[in-house]
Design a protein around this motif. Structure first.
Motif, short mmCIF file in Angstrom:
data_model
loop_
_atom_site.label_atom_id
_atom_site.label_comp_id
_atom_site.label_asym_id
_atom_site.label_seq_id
_atom_site.Cartn_x
_atom_site.Cartn_y
_atom_site.Cartn_z
N SER A 315 19.91 70.12 38.14
CA SER A 315 18.48 70.06 38.42
C SER A 315 18.16 69.20 39.62
O SER A 315 17.06 69.29 40.17
CB SER A 315 17.74 69.52 37.19
OG SER A 315 18.15 68.19 36.91
N GLY A 316 19.10 68.34 40.03
CA GLY A 316 18.83 67.43 41.14
C GLY A 316 18.00 66.23 40.75
O GLY A 316 17.54 65.49 41.61
N GLY A 317 17.78 66.02 39.45
CA GLY A 317 16.97 64.90 38.99
C GLY A 317 17.79 63.67 38.67
O GLY A 317 18.96 63.76 38.31
N SER A 318 17.15 62.50 38.77
CA SER A 318 17.78 61.22 38.47
C SER A 318 16.85 60.41 37.60
O SER A 318 15.63 60.51 37.72
CB SER A 318 18.11 60.45 39.75
OG SER A 318 18.99 61.19 40.58
N ALA A 319 17.44 59.58 36.73
CA ALA A 319 16.64 58.74 35.84
C ALA A 319 17.39 57.46 35.54
O ALA A 319 18.57 57.49 35.21
CB ALA A 319 16.33 59.48 34.54
N ALA A 320 16.68 56.30 35.70
CA ALA A 320 17.26 55.01 35.34
C ALA A 320 17.41 54.95 33.83
O ALA A 320 16.48 55.25 33.08
CB ALA A 320 16.38 53.88 35.84
N ARG A 321 18.59 54.51 33.36
CA ARG A 321 18.86 54.56 31.93
C ARG A 321 19.26 53.20 31.37
O ARG A 321 18.90 52.88 30.24
CB ARG A 321 20.00 55.56 31.67
CG ARG A 321 20.18 55.92 30.20
CD ARG A 321 19.00 56.67 29.68
NE ARG A 321 19.11 56.91 28.24
CZ ARG A 321 18.16 57.47 27.52
NH1 ARG A 321 17.03 57.82 28.09
NH2 ARG A 321 18.31 57.66 26.23
N LEU A 322 20.02 52.40 32.12
CA LEU A 322 20.54 51.14 31.60
C LEU A 322 20.35 50.04 32.62
O LEU A 322 20.12 50.30 33.80
CB LEU A 322 22.03 51.27 31.25
CG LEU A 322 22.45 52.38 30.30
CD1 LEU A 322 23.97 52.49 30.29
CD2 LEU A 322 21.92 52.12 28.90
N GLN A 323 20.47 48.79 32.15
CA GLN A 323 20.42 47.62 33.01
C GLN A 323 21.45 46.63 32.52
O GLN A 323 21.37 46.13 31.39
CB GLN A 323 19.02 47.02 33.00
CG GLN A 323 18.78 46.05 34.15
CD GLN A 323 17.30 45.78 34.36
OE1 GLN A 323 16.55 46.69 34.68
NE2 GLN A 323 16.91 44.54 34.15
#
Length: 468
Positions: A315-323
């Motif tokens: 999809s070409g999408g990105s999402a922040a998930r962890l820190q």
């Protein structure tokens, strides 16, 4: 399911519709007269009722589990031992394997002593080629050692060593694809430039000789303006595909032979350009220091500012998930959902299926108000330094970590289920020099290679193989 048409009968065997003929007009023995069609439909309904009855009987019948018939399980049940879960049973097998590890010196590279320090060691599971990279000041080199295929198992000697290349650059990463392609990322050159160097490694022919492909007479260089920090190969791609972490974001490199494409991937906030509070993409907020493929379509990227985001190449999408508590130094995948992340005094496992928590828009691990995601599991390393190198074996349920201090010079093993340290002949062995690289191998992938899982440990110029 085919719909009913008045005056017609659908024959499922012939997959056609036939006109229903009147009894007095049809020829004797006709298959599609009114009486014949009536009999066919009655038989069809009878078969369907019988099939539904059999399906219901199989669904409601209590079956004896096949595992209960195993003689060892029956013996455990007879002596009164409690049943254990699948995870505990997996861990017990891993502990039994670790208790029987034995050391074997695999090879000692000639150019390294007193000159270079080895940084990476990997082995091609298909061809057995041993690859080592090292550095000395601002110069880096990569050497390969071809195995002797005339023996029953792969053996190595210095006469089969070849220098792949030597450059006045900093070699930041070395990745080996399951397709046989080797990718070296080089930066901090004489003019501050960087480049990627993909190269195909040869497979042995019928006579056991290794021949380089003719189109690799000249090394391939793909120059970039950004600094290169890390790379990882796609696990199941039919063509060579790599994820590359740079000083300005995530890239993918895909190609074959002399034709390669380098594509930049978006940050989680790139699509929200109209938001005045969007995430910064400068300095450490864009510097990707670790990458890992969770599947053939999803990449996990760790940043210097401690953020870990996921990118889907479909999809070409990105999402922040962890820190993470500190800057991310290395990521390893346990399965498509669980990853192990290393940093300064931090070696933790996360599960991306849990809801994100404690995420900051622009994190800074050097500030007191920095927060981090609650880990799924924490490994007690008792170190205030950066973890030099580690690797995991999902097959054995073990994590191997090189000692964080040069005076210790041991390899520590941890359980991937509990995070506890494991005692083994490997953990009791003290190397003479500092340990630079550890790498698990699954085994059973080649006729001449190891048939059981093992661990490659590199100390200075020597590469050891710990195996059952």
């Amino acid at each position: 399911m085919n719909r009913e048409i008045p005056g017609f009968y659908y024959d499922p065997e012939k997959k056609k519709y036939f006109a229903i003929q009147a009894n007095h007009k049809s020829a004797p023995g006709s298959q599609y007269s009114q009486d014949a069609v009536k009999r066919k439909r009655a038989d069809q309904e009878k078969r369907q009722r019988k099939a539904r009855l059999v399906q219901r009987y199989e669904k409601e019948k209590i079956k004896r589990a096949a595992c209960l018939q195993h003689p060892l399980l029956q013996a455990q049940r007879e002596v009164g031992e409690p049943a254990v879960s699948r995870l505990v049973d997996h861990e017990q097998r891993g502990l039994a394997y670790a208790s029987q590890l034995r050391r074997k010196q695999l090879h000692q590279f000639e150019p390294w002593p007193d000159q270079y320090t080895i940084k990476h060691v990997v082995r091609n599971p298909r061809s057995g080629i041993l690859i080592a990279s090292g550095h000395r000041g601002g110069e880096s080199s990569v050497s390969v050692c071809f195995p002797d295929c005339d023996q029953e198992t792969w053996t190595y000697n210095r006469t089969m060593e070849r220098l792949l290349f030597k450059e006045p650059y900093r070699l930041s990463s070395l990745s080996l694809s399951q397709t046989g392609y080797l990718l070296a990322t080089m930066d901090s050159g004489p003019n501050g430039d960087s480049f990627l160097a993909p190269r195909m490694l040869p497979d042995p022919d019928e006579g056991g000789d290794y021949r380089w492909p003719p189109f690799f007479s000249h090394p391939i260089r793909i120059h970039t303006t950004s600094s290169l920090w890390c790379s990882a190969p796609s696990p199941t791609s039919d063509v060579p595909r790599f994820a590359v972490g740079t000083s300005d974001g995530l890239y993918t490199l895909e190609g074959l032979g002399s034709y390669w494409t380098l594509s930049k991937k978006p940050f989680p906030s790139d699509k929200a350009s109209g938001n005045p509070k969007k995430r910064r993409t400068d300095s450490s907020h864009a510097l990707i220091t670790a990458v890992e493929w969770l599947s053939s379509d999803v990449i996990a990227a760790g940043l210097k500012d401690s953020t870990i985001f996921l990118h889907d190449v479909r999809s070409g999408g990105s999402a922040a998930r962890l820190q993470h508590p500190h800057a991310v130094k290395k990521i390893r995948k346990l399965d498509p959902y669980r990853i192990v992340v290393a940093g300064i005094n931090s070696l933790q496992m996360y599960d991306i299926r849990y809801p994100p928590n404690n995420l900051q828009r622009n994190p800074n691990p050097n500030k007191a108000n920095h927060t981090s995601t609650r880990p799924y599991l924490t490994f007690s390393t008792n170190s205030s330094e950066i973890i030099p190198d580690f690797d995991i074996s999902p097959e054995l349920g073990l994590l191997a970590s090189a000692s964080p201090t040069d005076h210790d010079r041991t390899v520590q093993l941890y359980s991937l289920r509990t995070g506890d340290q494991i005692v083994s002949p490997l953990t009791r062995y003290r190397y003479r020099d500092a340990i630079r690289s550890v790498c698990f191998e699954s085994g059973d992938q080649s006729t001449h290679g190891p048939q059981t899982p093992g661990l490659l440990v590199c100390s200075e110029a020597t590469v050891d193989e710990w195996i059952w």
